[in-house]
Write an enzyme that holds these catalytic residues in place. Structure first.
Site, PDB file in Angstrom:
ATOM      1  N   TYR A   9      44.962   8.077  57.421  1.00 30.59           N
ATOM      2  CA  TYR A   9      43.619   8.396  57.516  1.00 30.59           C
ATOM      3  C   TYR A   9      42.867   8.127  56.115  1.00 30.59           C
ATOM      4  O   TYR A   9      43.566   8.307  55.113  1.00 30.59           O
ATOM      5  CB  TYR A   9      43.366   9.918  57.491  1.00 30.59           C
ATOM      6  CG  TYR A   9      43.628  10.603  59.082  1.00 30.59           C
ATOM      7  CD1 TYR A   9      42.605  10.461  59.954  1.00 30.59           C
ATOM      8  CD2 TYR A   9      44.921  11.299  59.377  1.00 30.59           C
ATOM      9  CE1 TYR A   9      42.950  10.916  61.304  1.00 30.59           C
ATOM     10  CE2 TYR A   9      45.241  11.866  60.331  1.00 30.59           C
ATOM     11  CZ  TYR A   9      44.192  11.455  61.507  1.00 30.59           C
ATOM     12  OH  TYR A   9      44.635  12.144  62.859  1.00 30.59           O
ATOM     13  N   ARG A  66      37.722   7.822  63.611  1.00 33.61           N
ATOM     14  CA  ARG A  66      37.577   8.971  64.094  1.00 33.61           C
ATOM     15  C   ARG A  66      36.250   9.745  64.076  1.00 33.61           C
ATOM     16  O   ARG A  66      35.772   9.529  63.105  1.00 33.61           O
ATOM     17  CB  ARG A  66      38.822   9.941  63.320  1.00 33.61           C
ATOM     18  CG  ARG A  66      38.632  11.223  64.095  1.00 33.61           C
ATOM     19  CD  ARG A  66      39.902  12.061  63.653  1.00 33.61           C
ATOM     20  NE  ARG A  66      39.698  12.763  62.161  1.00 33.61           N
ATOM     21  CZ  ARG A  66      40.399  13.736  61.794  1.00 33.61           C
ATOM     22  NH1 ARG A  66      41.400  13.986  62.324  1.00 33.61           N
ATOM     23  NH2 ARG A  66      40.098  14.166  60.522  1.00 33.61           N
ATOM     24  N   GLU A 129      44.654  19.868  69.209  1.00 31.20           N
ATOM     25  CA  GLU A 129      44.946  20.775  67.869  1.00 31.20           C
ATOM     26  C   GLU A 129      44.245  22.151  67.890  1.00 31.20           C
ATOM     27  O   GLU A 129      43.950  22.734  67.181  1.00 31.20           O
ATOM     28  CB  GLU A 129      44.462  20.136  66.770  1.00 31.20           C
ATOM     29  CG  GLU A 129      43.125  19.278  66.902  1.00 31.20           C
ATOM     30  CD  GLU A 129      42.809  18.188  66.026  1.00 31.20           C
ATOM     31  OE1 GLU A 129      43.230  18.212  64.851  1.00 31.20           O
ATOM     32  OE2 GLU A 129      41.853  17.274  66.269  1.00 31.20           O
ATOM     33  N   HIS A 222      48.150   9.519  52.392  1.00 29.27           N
ATOM     34  CA  HIS A 222      48.276   8.884  51.230  1.00 29.27           C
ATOM     35  C   HIS A 222      49.202   7.426  51.140  1.00 29.27           C
ATOM     36  O   HIS A 222      50.163   7.593  52.179  1.00 29.27           O
ATOM     37  CB  HIS A 222      48.834   9.941  50.038  1.00 29.27           C
ATOM     38  CG  HIS A 222      48.816   9.603  48.686  1.00 29.27           C
ATOM     39  ND1 HIS A 222      49.984   8.586  48.139  1.00 29.27           N
ATOM     40  CD2 HIS A 222      47.744   9.661  47.841  1.00 29.27           C
ATOM     41  CE1 HIS A 222      49.312   8.503  46.798  1.00 29.27           C
ATOM     42  NE2 HIS A 222      48.210   9.363  46.736  1.00 29.27           N
ATOM     43  N   ASP A 269      77.172   9.706  79.928  1.00 28.16           N
ATOM     44  CA  ASP A 269      76.819   9.709  81.472  1.00 28.16           C
ATOM     45  C   ASP A 269      75.173   9.325  81.377  1.00 28.16           C
ATOM     46  O   ASP A 269      74.878   8.941  80.473  1.00 28.16           O
ATOM     47  CB  ASP A 269      77.177  10.878  82.236  1.00 28.16           C
ATOM     48  CG  ASP A 269      76.357  11.868  82.104  1.00 28.16           C
ATOM     49  OD1 ASP A 269      75.606  11.939  81.025  1.00 28.16           O
ATOM     50  OD2 ASP A 269      76.514  13.024  82.819  1.00 28.16           O
TER      51      ASP A 269
HETATM   52  N1  COA Z   1      43.755   5.734  51.894  1.00 30.19           N
HETATM   53  C1  COA Z   1      43.873   4.613  51.145  1.00 30.19           C
HETATM   54  N2  COA Z   1      44.160   4.821  49.944  1.00 30.19           N
HETATM   55  C2  COA Z   1      44.077   5.905  49.319  1.00 30.19           C
HETATM   56  C3  COA Z   1      44.226   7.181  50.043  1.00 30.19           C
HETATM   57  C4  COA Z   1      44.147   6.874  51.571  1.00 30.19           C
HETATM   58  N3  COA Z   1      44.325   8.220  52.465  1.00 30.19           N
HETATM   59  N4  COA Z   1      44.509   8.071  49.444  1.00 30.19           N
HETATM   60  C5  COA Z   1      44.614   7.713  48.013  1.00 30.19           C
HETATM   61  N5  COA Z   1      44.382   6.229  48.241  1.00 30.19           N
HETATM   62  C6  COA Z   1      44.366   5.358  46.887  1.00 30.19           C
HETATM   63  C7  COA Z   1      43.471   6.075  45.786  1.00 30.19           C
HETATM   64  O1  COA Z   1      42.345   5.562  45.978  1.00 30.19           O
HETATM   65  C8  COA Z   1      44.400   5.385  44.642  1.00 30.19           C
HETATM   66  O2  COA Z   1      43.909   3.846  44.629  1.00 30.19           O
HETATM   67  P1  COA Z   1      44.046   3.042  43.252  1.00 30.19           P
HETATM   68  O3  COA Z   1      45.513   3.298  42.730  1.00 30.19           O
HETATM   69  O4  COA Z   1      43.539   1.626  43.439  1.00 30.19           O
HETATM   70  O5  COA Z   1      42.986   3.972  42.319  1.00 30.19           O
HETATM   71  C9  COA Z   1      45.676   5.541  45.075  1.00 30.19           C
HETATM   72  O6  COA Z   1      45.717   5.467  46.608  1.00 30.19           O
HETATM   73  C10 COA Z   1      46.490   6.816  44.372  1.00 30.19           C
HETATM   74  O7  COA Z   1      45.689   8.036  44.993  1.00 30.19           O
HETATM   75  P2  COA Z   1      45.928   9.065  44.028  1.00 30.19           P
HETATM   76  O8  COA Z   1      45.286   9.305  42.818  1.00 30.19           O
HETATM   77  O9  COA Z   1      47.476   9.418  44.118  1.00 30.19           O
HETATM   78  O10 COA Z   1      45.269  10.231  45.110  1.00 30.19           O
HETATM   79  P3  COA Z   1      43.944  10.863  45.280  1.00 30.19           P
HETATM   80  O11 COA Z   1      44.119  12.081  44.091  1.00 30.19           O
HETATM   81  O12 COA Z   1      42.811   9.888  44.548  1.00 30.19           O
HETATM   82  O13 COA Z   1      43.392  11.414  46.351  1.00 30.19           O
HETATM   83  C11 COA Z   1      43.428  12.654  48.561  1.00 30.19           C
HETATM   84  C12 COA Z   1      44.362  12.391  47.223  1.00 30.19           C
HETATM   85  C13 COA Z   1      44.584  13.625  49.426  1.00 30.19           C
HETATM   86  C14 COA Z   1      42.178  13.429  48.104  1.00 30.19           C
HETATM   87  C15 COA Z   1      43.567  11.377  49.260  1.00 30.19           C
HETATM   88  O14 COA Z   1      44.768  10.734  49.433  1.00 30.19           O
HETATM   89  C16 COA Z   1      42.693  11.364  50.597  1.00 30.19           C
HETATM   90  O15 COA Z   1      41.719  11.421  50.658  1.00 30.19           O
HETATM   91  N6  COA Z   1      43.610  11.167  51.738  1.00 30.19           N
HETATM   92  C17 COA Z   1      42.930  11.315  52.959  1.00 30.19           C
HETATM   93  C18 COA Z   1      42.290  12.702  53.344  1.00 30.19           C
HETATM   94  C19 COA Z   1      41.798  12.686  54.642  1.00 30.19           C
HETATM   95  O16 COA Z   1      41.332  11.483  55.163  1.00 30.19           O
HETATM   96  N7  COA Z   1      41.827  13.832  55.437  1.00 30.19           N
HETATM   97  C20 COA Z   1      41.264  13.969  56.823  1.00 30.19           C
HETATM   98  C21 COA Z   1      42.265  13.447  57.858  1.00 30.19           C
HETATM   99  S1  COA Z   1      43.675  14.803  57.866  1.00 30.19           S
HETATM  100 MG    MG Z   2      42.180  18.120  62.128  1.00 29.66          MG
END
Ligand code: COA
Ligand code: MG
Length: 290
Positions: A9, A66, A129, A222, A269
């Site tokens: 996601y 979604r 969920e 992530h 089996d």
């Molecule tokens: N999809 C694509 N790329 C992602 C990502 C994801 N879900 N989460 C992080 N990245 C990217 C970041 O943009 C960053 O890119 P860069 O290196 O080119 O700058 C790299 O991966 C490293 O990210 P990081 O700094 O470790 O994480 P963050 O602090 O930026 O983000 C979250 C952490 C949890 C906020 C983030 O991962 C996120 O928003 N995840 C999705 C949450 C979501 O969609 N929730 C709803 C469904 S359950």
């Molecule tokens: Mg949910």
């Protein structure tokens, strides 16, 4: 059905994450309009996802959108914003009854007819969920248009007032209910998110446990979670070799007129053979869709 081991996601209003996701070799990319997006950014998410569907090459990754839950008031605009650009599938969260799937199914089919696309070329995946969703799984999972059920652990815990723990024992009944409903209807079952994305060891343990329960894949949030989850949901060489041996020795023993026999001191089996065939089926599937 494409193999859906890891379903990633990202907030649909985050262009940077969407463009990053297409470089990761992940099975499914799910651009979110629901809980990952702030209420004042829903319109931005719709527009950004529409742009991504038009402009980006997702390669072998499945492109999913979604929408917000049925009854949220956003769902109609969400689905209308993305359907004209043919996502591979729509993910509908918090499903509690089959008529909610039917609602989306009719809108999708109307779009398929309007644009001359093959019927069912846009797949439906649903989130179950909530307490009501789990109770109504039997009717929900029988909907003919479904591909997969995604179990949302955090939402479910909130729905029943459970306290989340690391071993997720409070979710076991609902997780197994989802696996059973999926198996009975030939659907994929997609397991909970490990929200502590820095703890890769915890992710590995939880993924392997989910695979043992019978889930075919897992939600992730992530990039660091892609590889461990894909590995956990792909039978390893040892499991494949074991399964092959069971199937081969079983066939030989059938010819000799024995239904049950012993292999390495264990009874083999029919049920074990069926399970071995499932392992082989999963092991031989293409890594991601082609
Ligand atoms: N999809 C694509 N790329 C992602 C990502 C994801 N879900 N989460 C992080 N990245 C990217 C970041 O943009 C960053 O890119 P860069 O290196 O080119 O700058 C790299 O991966 C490293 O990210 P990081 O700094 O470790 O994480 P963050 O602090 O930026 O983000 C979250 C952490 C949890 C906020 C983030 O991962 C996120 O928003 N995840 C999705 C949450 C979501 O969609 N929730 C709803 C469904 S359950
Ligand atoms: Mg949910």
């Amino acid at each position: 059905m494409p193999s859906r081991r890891a379903l990633l996601y990202m907030p649909g209003d985050n262009w940077k994450m969407i463009t990053k996701s297409i470089t990761l070799g992940v099975d499914c990319i799910c651009m979110d309009m629901e809980d990952g997006v702030a209420i004042n950014r829903k319109a931005e998410a719709r527009a950004t996802i529409a742009k991504a569907l038009q402009e980006l090459d997702f390669g072998k990754s499945e492109k999913l959108a979604r929408i917000n839950s049925i009854g949220s008031g956003w769902e109609k605009d969400d689905i209308a914003a993305v359907l004209p650009f043919h996502p591979d599938g729509i993910v509908i969260p918090k499903i509690e009854s089959p008529d909610q799937i039917q609602w989306a199914s009719e809108i999708i089919e109307a779009a398929e007819l309007k644009y001359g696309w093959r019927i069912n070329s846009i797949r439906i995946l649903i989130g179950v969920e909530t307490a009501k969703g789990i109770l109504n799984l039997k009717e929900i999972a029988a909907h003919p248009r479904l591909d997969a059920i995604i179990f949302g652990g955090e939402d479910f815990a909130a729905s029943v007032g459970a306290t989340r723990t690391k071993d997720a024992v409070e979710l076991i009944y609902a997780r197994q209910a989802v696996v059973v409903a999926c198996a009975a209807n030939d659907l994929q079952a997609i397991d909970i998110v490990t929200i502590d994305f820095k703890d890769i060891e915890a992710l590995r343990v939880e993924s392997e446990f989910g695979a043992r329960l019978g889930f075919s894949g897992k939600q992730i949030i992530h990039p660091a979670q892609v590889e461990p989850v894909q590995t956990a949901f792909t039978p390893n060489e040892e499991a494949i070799a074991n399964a092959k041996r069971i199937v081969e020795t079983f066939e030989a023993s059938q010819k000799e007129g024995r239904g049950a026999y012993s292999l390495d001191g264990k009874m083999i089996d029919m049920p074990l053979v069926k399970n071995a065939r499932k392992v082989l089926e999963r092991g031989l599937k293409p890594a991601i869709r082609n």
